[in-house]
Design an enzyme around this catalytic site. Structure first.
Site, mmCIF file in Angstrom:
data_model
loop_
_atom_site.group_PDB
_atom_site.id
_atom_site.type_symbol
_atom_site.label_atom_id
_atom_site.label_comp_id
_atom_site.label_asym_id
_atom_site.label_seq_id
_atom_site.Cartn_x
_atom_site.Cartn_y
_atom_site.Cartn_z
ATOM 1 N N ARG A 102 122.759 40.148 -29.665
ATOM 2 C CA ARG A 102 122.995 39.531 -28.366
ATOM 3 C C ARG A 102 121.711 39.035 -27.723
ATOM 4 O O ARG A 102 121.672 37.935 -27.160
ATOM 5 C CB ARG A 102 123.692 40.532 -27.435
ATOM 6 C CG ARG A 102 124.110 39.965 -26.085
ATOM 7 C CD ARG A 102 125.284 39.018 -26.223
ATOM 8 N NE ARG A 102 124.876 37.628 -26.428
ATOM 9 C CZ ARG A 102 125.578 36.749 -27.113
ATOM 10 N NH1 ARG A 102 126.707 37.091 -27.688
ATOM 11 N NH2 ARG A 102 125.156 35.506 -27.235
ATOM 12 N N LYS A 137 111.393 25.093 -10.935
ATOM 13 C CA LYS A 137 112.728 25.657 -10.682
ATOM 14 C C LYS A 137 113.290 26.224 -11.990
ATOM 15 O O LYS A 137 114.264 25.735 -12.545
ATOM 16 C CB LYS A 137 113.646 24.586 -10.097
ATOM 17 C CG LYS A 137 113.161 24.068 -8.743
ATOM 18 C CD LYS A 137 113.985 22.897 -8.259
ATOM 19 C CE LYS A 137 113.446 22.354 -6.940
ATOM 20 N NZ LYS A 137 114.169 21.154 -6.473
ATOM 21 N N LYS A 169 103.195 19.608 -0.457
ATOM 22 C CA LYS A 169 104.572 19.262 -0.153
ATOM 23 C C LYS A 169 104.749 19.135 1.349
ATOM 24 O O LYS A 169 103.805 19.327 2.116
ATOM 25 C CB LYS A 169 105.508 20.305 -0.752
ATOM 26 C CG LYS A 169 105.269 20.518 -2.263
ATOM 27 C CD LYS A 169 106.298 21.404 -2.894
ATOM 28 C CE LYS A 169 107.555 20.634 -3.177
ATOM 29 N NZ LYS A 169 108.516 21.380 -4.004
ATOM 30 N N GLU A 198 103.275 15.068 -2.406
ATOM 31 C CA GLU A 198 104.528 14.378 -2.143
ATOM 32 C C GLU A 198 104.318 13.346 -1.052
ATOM 33 O O GLU A 198 103.396 13.444 -0.237
ATOM 34 C CB GLU A 198 105.610 15.371 -1.683
ATOM 35 C CG GLU A 198 106.209 16.198 -2.789
ATOM 36 C CD GLU A 198 107.408 17.000 -2.312
ATOM 37 O OE1 GLU A 198 108.144 17.492 -3.173
ATOM 38 O OE2 GLU A 198 107.603 17.121 -1.086
ATOM 39 N N ASP A 219 109.521 11.198 -2.802
ATOM 40 C CA ASP A 219 110.643 12.115 -2.673
ATOM 41 C C ASP A 219 111.903 11.402 -2.201
ATOM 42 O O ASP A 219 111.976 10.955 -1.055
ATOM 43 C CB ASP A 219 110.267 13.239 -1.702
ATOM 44 C CG ASP A 219 111.305 14.336 -1.651
ATOM 45 O OD1 ASP A 219 111.906 14.621 -2.694
ATOM 46 O OD2 ASP A 219 111.516 14.896 -0.567
#
Length: 286
Positions: A102, A137, A169, A198, A219
């Site tokens: 597994r 992410k 950002k 950004e 963005d």
């Protein structure tokens, strides 16, 4: 791919944690099988067009369970497979094979799922010069593994973590008092990592280009504004600037080709590593 990137240094640790959460004190079900029983098994793809990734992690799973278990691979990382194609075969202690099954499949299915998704995006921008990039992410505990899977799928890595690139950002811009101030503060650090920022509008695009940052992330621009940002960036590079331009935000398989045709250098897609659909694989004793 046969060579792991330099940042992949945690395979043993990742596998150790994976096995610990699955086995706990002991695999009590495997004890139903005689300790001296030897078995052979094959892992088979159950779908078409999957991109395989994760050989090193699978090898480590079997090594930690039983050093005598050594998969005989029939495909390389980054290779596309067909339904019912054998990926690897393995022989050894039946108990050990059952205990490792597994964890080995979980890692192989997840990393192959990431690589497969990346390849779909890479195929979608064919005919353009655009590259598909990942983000931070990622699934917790699998950052380096998934970043490697992106390479196997034909994509490119963004920064690996917070340590190997400055990415300004919107919240950094707000806290610093503006994009110019944020870039100036970043430059004052004297760091030798790439400087990226950004931009949420064309004024911020112009400010970033004036500072000649390494990478400009626009963005969620619509196509018209995106084309303007690309034109400004190309004009900046024609004058000797180095800035690359990347679209970030809401790229999808339905939109990515049109976004790539604007002339952006890269498109980053968070879904590559956070919306993972595992590849369907199975292990069968023979």
């Amino acid at each position: 791919m046969n060579t792991l990137p330099a940042y992949v240094t945690d395979i043993e640790q990742t596998v150790r944690h994976t096995l610990a959460e699955d086995i706990g004190r002991a695999d009590v079900t495997a004890q139903l099988v005689a300790a001296d029983k030897i078995a052979s098994a094959r892992v088979i793809a159950r779908e078409d067009n999957a991109i395989i990734c994760g050989r090193a992690w699978v090898d480590e799973v079997f090594r930690q369970i039983d050093p005598n278990l050594r998969p005989e691979w029939q495909v390389q990382d980054g290779e596309r497979v067909k339904d019912n194609q054998v990926i690897f075969s393995i022989s050894g202690s039946a108990r050990a094979l059952l205990t490792a099954e597994r964890s080995a499949l979980n890692l192989l299915q997840t990393l192959s799922g990431t690589a497969t998704r990346v390849r779909q995006y890479v195929d979608a921008v064919k005919g353009t010069a655009c590259r598909i990039a990942d983000t931070r992410k990622t699934l917790p505990g699998l950052r380096n593994a998934q970043k490697y899977a992106v390479l196997c799928g034909g994509g490119v890595n963004h920064r690996i973590g917070l340590y190997d690139g400055i990415l300004i950002k919107e919240n950094h811009i707000s806290a610093a008092g503006g994009i110019r101030q944020a870039i100036a503060q970043a430059r004052a650090l004297g760091s030798n990592v790439p400087l990226m920022t950004e931009a949420e509008n064309l004024d911020e695009v112009r400010a970033a280009l004036a500072a000649d940052v390494d990478l400009l992330l626009v963005d969620d621009f619509d196509l018209i504004t995106l084309r303007t940002a690309v034109q400004l960036t190309h004009a900046h590079r024609a004058k000797g600037g180095k800035t690359l331009i990347e679209y970030s935000g809401s790229a999808s398989l339905a939109t990515v080709h049109a976004q790539a045709e604007t002339g952006v250098d890269r498109i980053s897609v968070g879904a590559l590593t956070k919306h993972v659909q595992a590849v369907d694989l199975s292990m069968r004793f023979i």
